[in-house]
Design a protein around this motif. Sequence first.
Motif, mmCIF file in Angstrom:
data_model
loop_
_atom_site.group_PDB
_atom_site.id
_atom_site.type_symbol
_atom_site.label_atom_id
_atom_site.label_comp_id
_atom_site.label_asym_id
_atom_site.label_seq_id
_atom_site.Cartn_x
_atom_site.Cartn_y
_atom_site.Cartn_z
ATOM 1 N N UNK A 41 0.521 -1.246 -0.232
ATOM 2 C CA UNK A 41 -0.236 -0.187 -0.007
ATOM 3 C C UNK A 41 0.290 0.853 -0.311
ATOM 4 N N UNK A 42 0.495 2.296 -0.913
ATOM 5 C CA UNK A 42 1.316 3.938 -0.749
ATOM 6 C C UNK A 42 0.390 4.187 0.020
ATOM 7 N N UNK A 43 -0.992 3.912 0.649
ATOM 8 C CA UNK A 43 -1.188 5.147 1.175
ATOM 9 C C UNK A 43 -2.430 4.693 2.145
ATOM 10 N N UNK A 96 3.110 15.285 15.269
ATOM 11 C CA UNK A 96 2.287 15.051 13.845
ATOM 12 C C UNK A 96 3.261 15.755 12.481
ATOM 13 N N UNK A 97 4.216 16.548 13.337
ATOM 14 C CA UNK A 97 4.608 17.416 11.697
ATOM 15 C C UNK A 97 4.729 16.780 10.731
ATOM 16 N N UNK A 98 4.046 17.516 9.416
ATOM 17 C CA UNK A 98 4.109 16.591 8.046
ATOM 18 C C UNK A 98 3.121 16.100 7.810
ATOM 19 N N UNK A 99 1.908 16.017 8.592
ATOM 20 C CA UNK A 99 1.163 14.865 8.882
ATOM 21 C C UNK A 99 -0.152 14.881 8.306
ATOM 22 N N UNK A 100 -0.449 14.479 6.692
ATOM 23 C CA UNK A 100 -2.219 15.505 6.537
ATOM 24 C C UNK A 100 -3.148 15.235 7.727
ATOM 25 N N UNK A 108 -10.233 13.039 3.201
ATOM 26 C CA UNK A 108 -8.303 12.342 3.562
ATOM 27 C C UNK A 108 -8.022 11.666 2.536
ATOM 28 N N UNK A 109 -9.137 10.959 1.772
ATOM 29 C CA UNK A 109 -9.015 10.177 0.667
ATOM 30 C C UNK A 109 -8.095 10.935 -0.346
ATOM 31 N N UNK A 110 -9.364 11.893 -0.579
ATOM 32 C CA UNK A 110 -9.138 12.662 -1.529
ATOM 33 C C UNK A 110 -7.189 13.590 -1.453
ATOM 34 N N UNK A 111 -7.317 14.164 -0.338
ATOM 35 C CA UNK A 111 -5.817 14.420 0.257
ATOM 36 C C UNK A 111 -5.064 13.361 0.195
ATOM 37 N N UNK A 114 -3.809 13.643 -3.354
ATOM 38 C CA UNK A 114 -3.032 15.082 -3.769
ATOM 39 C C UNK A 114 -1.246 14.245 -3.248
ATOM 40 N N UNK A 115 -1.271 13.788 -2.053
ATOM 41 C CA UNK A 115 -0.218 13.634 -1.333
ATOM 42 C C UNK A 115 0.531 13.726 -2.342
#
Length: 118
Positions: A41-43, A96-100, A108-111, A114-115
């Motif tokens: 999994x990539x995400x 959690x710096x850098x965690x969208x 969240x899925x859309x984000x 995008x990421x």
Amino acid sequence: MRIPILKLYEYLLITIQVELDDRTAIQFQEDLLDKIHETGAKGVVIDLTTVDMIDSYIAKILDDVVKMSALLGAKVVLTGIRPAVAITLIDLGINLKGVPTSLDLEKGLEKLQQELEG
């Protein structure tokens, strides 16, 4: 008790709908890392909408899950963080710096898309 981890294309979706105790959190961490490894999994989207409160140990596990997932090549997006959970994370020094983050699972899925696209 195990938290279900669903695979959707190249993503893993987790909606935490149980009270997180220490044992459940550790089992979740192990299950998620195993699932990332076996599926490639990539995400990952972790939905915390039903989580009202967390303690310091659960907050640390959540922080560790994000970092360990990144080491395995999976980007994590957190969704549905309630105000009390956000306050606890900051009070404990877990930024959690850098965690969208996103308000809900759909966004969240859309984000995450995008990421990963860049």
